[in-house]
Write a protein that holds these residues in place. Structure first.
Motif: not given
Length: 108
Positions: A1-23
């Motif tokens: 699926m094509e990502r649209r410019e300006g549409y807010p997306n999540l970054d799985l890698k950054q989110s995983g790093d953040l989740l691991r850090y907070r836990i």
């Protein structure tokens, strides 16, 4: 699926790093999270940490309550470095240096 410019997306890698850090910062282990969420095995937690998947909305809500943060504080978008920002935020010079490295200002 094509990502649209300006549409807010999540970054799985950054989110995983953040989740691991907070836990880990909160003192919880993968086993603690597994037990808290009634998971039959720890693999989903490791997949979240590796950025291969995101927790379900139910799991995000439960984790946010456990960690005492809003659900959005467990997710990151592209170009965000929430872990660096939190760890180095007080040391502006280090954060600035890391940002400059990230965008390639020190490339020779």
């Amino acid at each position: 699926m094509e990502r649209r410019e300006g549409y807010p997306n999540l970054d799985l890698k950054q989110s995983g790093d953040l989740l691991r850090y907070r836990i880990r910062k909160s003192g919880y282990s993968v086993r603690d999270i597994q037990d808290y969420l009634f998971l039959s095995c720890p693999q989903p937690v490791y997949r979240w940490f590796q950025g291969k998947a995101l927790p379900s909305v139910d799991h995000l809500y439960a984790l946010s309550r456990l960690l005492g943060v809003h659900m959005e504080e467990l997710l990151a978008g592209p170009q965000e470095n929430p872990v660096y920002r939190e760890v180095f935020g007080e040391k502006r010079y280090l954060f600035s240096y890391l940002e400059q490295l990230r965008i390639g200002l020190f490339v020779q």
